[in-house]
Design a protein around this motif. Sequence first.
Motif, PDB file in Angstrom:
ATOM      1  N   ARG A  16       4.011   5.543  -5.560  1.00 20.21           N
ATOM      2  CA  ARG A  16       4.118   5.465  -7.021  1.00 20.21           C
ATOM      3  C   ARG A  16       3.089   6.353  -7.708  1.00 20.21           C
ATOM      4  N   ASP A  17       1.857   6.337  -7.173  1.00 16.30           N
ATOM      5  CA  ASP A  17       0.764   7.075  -7.806  1.00 16.30           C
ATOM      6  C   ASP A  17       0.565   8.481  -7.231  1.00 16.30           C
ATOM      7  N   ARG A  43      -4.834   6.835  -0.625  1.00 16.84           N
ATOM      8  CA  ARG A  43      -4.702   5.376  -0.527  1.00 16.84           C
ATOM      9  C   ARG A  43      -4.327   4.974   0.902  1.00 16.84           C
ATOM     10  N   ILE A  44      -3.490   5.784   1.552  1.00 14.69           N
ATOM     11  CA  ILE A  44      -3.117   5.531   2.945  1.00 14.69           C
ATOM     12  C   ILE A  44      -4.352   5.681   3.837  1.00 14.69           C
ATOM     13  N   GLU A  61       0.831  -1.205   0.000  1.00 12.36           N
ATOM     14  CA  GLU A  61       0.000   0.000   0.000  1.00 12.36           C
ATOM     15  C   GLU A  61       0.865   1.255   0.000  1.00 12.36           C
ATOM     16  N   LEU A  62       1.932   1.243   0.784  1.00 10.94           N
ATOM     17  CA  LEU A  62       2.852   2.389   0.789  1.00 10.94           C
ATOM     18  C   LEU A  62       3.503   2.574  -0.571  1.00 10.94           C
ATOM     19  N   ARG A  63       3.951   1.478  -1.153  1.00 13.75           N
ATOM     20  CA  ARG A  63       4.610   1.547  -2.458  1.00 13.75           C
ATOM     21  C   ARG A  63       3.665   2.116  -3.514  1.00 13.75           C
TER      22      ARG A  63
END
Length: 81
Positions: free
Chosen positions: A17-18, A23-24, A11-13
Amino acid sequence: LVKSLAQYPEELRLAARDYDPSRINRYLTALSGDFHRFYNACHIKGESPAILSARLKLADTVRSVIANCLALIGVTAPEKM
């Protein structure tokens, strides 16, 4: 709950990336829900020492991940509620 914790690095990656900090937020909401269900279903106090130790470690890991995620999005985590 363990599966949710295992998704944390990915999830962090993906958030990095985006360039998507929301997302977090979604991950934190899902992890909090998973912990709530775990806490309602599995007693921590009053269990045998081995189970007590494992569940306390799991709860502490969730605490650590939540605090880390909150720090990433600029929110401070309280020590007590």
